[in-house]
Design a protein around this motif. Sequence first.
Motif, PDB file in Angstrom:
ATOM      1  N   LEU A   1      32.652   5.258 -47.168  1.00  0.00           N
ATOM      2  CA  LEU A   1      33.316   5.710 -45.943  1.00  0.00           C
ATOM      3  C   LEU A   1      34.772   6.087 -46.201  1.00  0.00           C
ATOM      4  O   LEU A   1      35.302   7.000 -45.560  1.00  0.00           O
ATOM      5  CB  LEU A   1      33.231   4.621 -44.869  1.00  0.00           C
ATOM      6  CG  LEU A   1      31.825   4.341 -44.336  1.00  0.00           C
ATOM      7  CD1 LEU A   1      31.844   3.165 -43.370  1.00  0.00           C
ATOM      8  CD2 LEU A   1      31.262   5.578 -43.641  1.00  0.00           C
TER       9      LEU A   1
ATOM     10  N   LYS B   1      35.882   7.423 -49.032  1.00  0.00           N
ATOM     11  CA  LYS B   1      35.830   8.745 -49.658  1.00  0.00           C
ATOM     12  C   LYS B   1      35.565   9.834 -48.625  1.00  0.00           C
ATOM     13  O   LYS B   1      36.151  10.922 -48.689  1.00  0.00           O
ATOM     14  CB  LYS B   1      34.754   8.762 -50.747  1.00  0.00           C
ATOM     15  CG  LYS B   1      35.104   7.915 -51.970  1.00  0.00           C
ATOM     16  CD  LYS B   1      33.970   7.934 -52.991  1.00  0.00           C
ATOM     17  CE  LYS B   1      34.341   7.090 -54.208  1.00  0.00           C
ATOM     18  NZ  LYS B   1      33.238   7.033 -55.206  1.00  0.00           N
ATOM     19  N   CYS B   2      34.678   9.546 -47.661  1.00  0.00           N
ATOM     20  CA  CYS B   2      34.392  10.519 -46.597  1.00  0.00           C
ATOM     21  C   CYS B   2      35.627  10.773 -45.747  1.00  0.00           C
ATOM     22  O   CYS B   2      35.930  11.915 -45.378  1.00  0.00           O
ATOM     23  CB  CYS B   2      33.246  10.019 -45.722  1.00  0.00           C
ATOM     24  SG  CYS B   2      31.647   9.949 -46.557  1.00  0.00           S
TER      25      CYS B   2
ATOM     26  N   PHE C   1      38.062  12.874 -47.611  1.00  0.00           N
ATOM     27  CA  PHE C   1      37.578  14.248 -47.735  1.00  0.00           C
ATOM     28  C   PHE C   1      37.937  15.074 -46.502  1.00  0.00           C
ATOM     29  O   PHE C   1      38.308  16.248 -46.607  1.00  0.00           O
ATOM     30  CB  PHE C   1      36.066  14.251 -47.956  1.00  0.00           C
ATOM     31  CG  PHE C   1      35.472  15.615 -48.087  1.00  0.00           C
ATOM     32  CD1 PHE C   1      35.611  16.344 -49.267  1.00  0.00           C
ATOM     33  CD2 PHE C   1      34.766  16.196 -47.032  1.00  0.00           C
ATOM     34  CE1 PHE C   1      35.072  17.613 -49.395  1.00  0.00           C
ATOM     35  CE2 PHE C   1      34.228  17.462 -47.148  1.00  0.00           C
ATOM     36  CZ  PHE C   1      34.378  18.178 -48.332  1.00  0.00           C
TER      37      PHE C   1
END
Length: 272
Positions: free
Chosen positions: A62, A64-65, A68
């Motif tokens: 989560l 990393k998301c 992003f």
Amino acid sequence: MAKKAVNEMSFLDHLEELRWHLIRIILAVVIIGTVAFISSRFIFDEIIFAPLEMSFPTYDLLCKCANFINVETSFCGDKIPLILQNRTMAGQFSADIWTAVLAGFIIAFPYVIFELWRFISPAMHANERKHSRGFIVISSLLFFLGVLFGYYIICPLSINFLANYSISSKVDNQIDISSYIGLVRSSVLASGIIFELPIIIYFLTKVGVVTPEFLRKYRKYALVIVLILSAIITPPDITSQIIVAIPVLVLYQVSIYISKLVVRGQRKKAKA
């Protein structure tokens, strides 16, 4: 002594048969629970308390998301602001015992289903027994998927949200161990049971309690119930509720298809 035929067994005979199945289930849970109790240090440090570390896979994914899409989130923090404590003399011992029982039940679940199937299978026709052999595998697979969903999705979302929620900087989150373990236990078991929905619908259709038409007609009400259920077992943020609601709605749709297959098979048998 040869085992009595099902149609020759009295009500008390059925109760006696059920009693022995339940005894074997309890023995299996106790034996596996004992092994879990002996391995409690590993279970607590590596499994139960793992969602307290920011290195937990769910937080990492989560985070990393969020990076992003360039969104600030608590999933990228250094640590979860939560301190576990024990306030009763037998608190840690009780937590150890009940966690061992929970682990025993989860691991022994395929055997539990097998014993229940052995109890009801003599009442089935030979053709029904043949087609229900995969019941143990499918129900166990669904239960384990639900347990994993509860552990890797519901638990970390709930723990992260509730640990970071604060009404004032003057209040620290010092959580009793029974409260924490209760959250983990309820999340895992609730998810495991919810994922058994297709199996439950299968049997309810078999006995004529529900039909595909009934499930389709009340689909919108089911949606409301699913959203309410998601709100109960997840933290009160819309993202977590949607994450939980989506697989439950998929299971509901699969249940409609299963109910349709059961009814179609019953109609073919009636025509024959």
